[in-house]
Enzyme design. Structure first.
Site, short mmCIF file in Angstrom:
data_model
loop_
_atom_site.label_atom_id
_atom_site.label_comp_id
_atom_site.label_asym_id
_atom_site.label_seq_id
_atom_site.Cartn_x
_atom_site.Cartn_y
_atom_site.Cartn_z
N ARG A 149 -1.98 13.51 2.10
CA ARG A 149 -2.95 14.43 2.59
C ARG A 149 -3.89 14.43 1.52
NH1 ARG A 149 0.61 18.34 6.66
NH2 ARG A 149 1.84 16.56 7.39
N ASN A 150 -4.13 13.90 0.70
CA ASN A 150 -5.31 14.15 -0.45
C ASN A 150 -6.25 13.12 -0.25
OD1 ASN A 150 -4.93 16.61 -2.15
ND2 ASN A 150 -2.88 15.71 -2.07
N VAL B 71 0.88 -1.20 -0.08
CA VAL B 71 -0.01 -0.04 -0.06
C VAL B 71 0.80 1.15 0.07
CG1 VAL B 71 -2.05 1.19 1.02
CG2 VAL B 71 -1.68 -1.43 1.30
N CYS B 72 0.57 2.04 -1.00
CA CYS B 72 1.57 3.14 -1.05
C CYS B 72 0.91 4.29 -1.76
CB CYS B 72 2.90 3.10 -1.65
SG CYS B 72 3.26 2.47 -3.32
N VAL B 73 1.11 5.79 -1.56
CA VAL B 73 0.69 6.79 -2.25
C VAL B 73 2.00 7.63 -2.40
CG1 VAL B 73 -0.68 8.92 -1.87
CG2 VAL B 73 -1.50 6.88 -1.05
N TYR C 32 -6.13 3.15 8.02
CA TYR C 32 -6.87 1.91 8.46
C TYR C 32 -7.98 1.84 9.27
CZ TYR C 32 -2.70 0.14 5.55
OH TYR C 32 -1.70 0.19 4.62
N GLY D 244 -4.88 7.44 -0.08
CA GLY D 244 -4.81 6.06 0.64
C GLY D 244 -6.27 5.45 1.03
N ASN E 221 3.91 3.10 13.12
CA ASN E 221 3.30 3.82 12.01
C ASN E 221 1.97 4.35 12.40
OD1 ASN E 221 2.61 4.76 9.62
ND2 ASN E 221 3.47 2.90 8.49
N GLU E 222 1.93 5.31 13.09
CA GLU E 222 0.74 5.97 13.40
C GLU E 222 -0.31 6.52 12.32
OE1 GLU E 222 -0.79 5.94 16.28
OE2 GLU E 222 0.69 4.91 17.04
#
Length: 263
Positions: free
Chosen positions: A188-189, A180-182, A226, A192, A219-220
């Protein structure tokens, strides 16, 4: 056709800071694309991924498309975004190792889900992203800006397994998110959230009842993503396993899905 990541041992550690990685596999493309090039990757430990706080480009999402990918050019662009996000990568010294697409042992089904935007919307503000992750579909140049894999399987390699569903249905009703990546320029768009939402829709169409994702304990931003998407805590990776694998510890998140299709 599926994206599967096969990861040979790296020669040096990665210095990149991806945002929402869960687990890395290898790319599997049919043999006619960019033949002969090879790449060496470093597997990214999900627990080391952090949210990139650099300036983010605001988006007009009216032309955003989030869908399963099947064309080789788009799969290639998604692979490039993952390399760009997860690894310290220089195109001059690395290449892509391709193999004819096939089913990974133990995986019932794998789908690459991408968020894409028209090249014209990004070309003036994200030149590097556009150059690395562009593809052409139906005569239009587009860019992969977010990606993940949806994997129907009992477990992911070197990860703790989910417990739902039980019995004979487990192999058909359980799935995991991975890779999973952006694009870092577009954090911030809500991209994800968009690709995770689409993955849940596809999973329901497959008959998946229980969807899982692994995420680093620290990984907050990923955990917030999620949990905003409805996932809840199910289990923790044992400390001994994290030490044995030489990585930070992970947690396993779960969401139950309505079954809308046949298994």
């Amino acid at each position: 056709m599926a994206l599967l990541f096969s990861l040979p041992p790296p020669s040096s550690p990665s210095s990149s800071s991806p945002s929402f990685s869960s687990h890395c596999f290898s790319i599997s493309l049919s043999s006619g694309h960019q033949s002969g090039r090879r790449i060496r990757f470093l597997p990214v430990a999900a627990t080391t991924t952090t949210h990139n706080r650099q300036h983010s480009i605001p988006l007009d999402k009216s032309s955003l498309a989030v869908a399963e990918a099947s064309e080789e050019d788009q799969l290639w662009a998604a692979a490039c975004l993952r390399v760009r996000s997860f690894y310290d990568f220089q195109d001059s010294s690395y290449g892509i190792h391709e193999r004819i697409a096939g089913k990974r042992k133990g995986f019932k089904r794998v789908s690459c889900i991408n968020a894409t935007l028209p090249l014209s919307q990004l070309s003036s503000s994200a030149n590097d992203l556009c150059a690395a992750c562009k593809f052409t579909s139906n005569g239009e140049d587009r860019v992969v800006v977010g990606t993940l894999d949806l994997n129907r399987c009992l477990w992911l390699p070197e990860e703790i397994a989910g417990t739902k569903p039980e019995g004979i249905e487990a192999g058909f009703g359980r799935a995991y998110l991975s890779n999973v990546c952006v694009a870092r320029e577009l954090h911030r768009n809500g991209l994800g959230y968009d690709i995770v939402t689409k993955s849940k829709i596809v999973a329901e169409e497959w008959g998946i009842t229980d969807l899982y994702v692994h995420v680093a304990v620290g990984n907050e931003p990923a955990k917030n993503l999620y949990m905003k998407s409805g996932f809840i805590h199910e289990n923790d990776e044992p400390a001994w396993q994290a030490r044995f694998l030489d990585r930070p510890r992970r947690i396993l998140l779960w969401i139950g899905l309505p079954c809308t299709n046949e298994l």
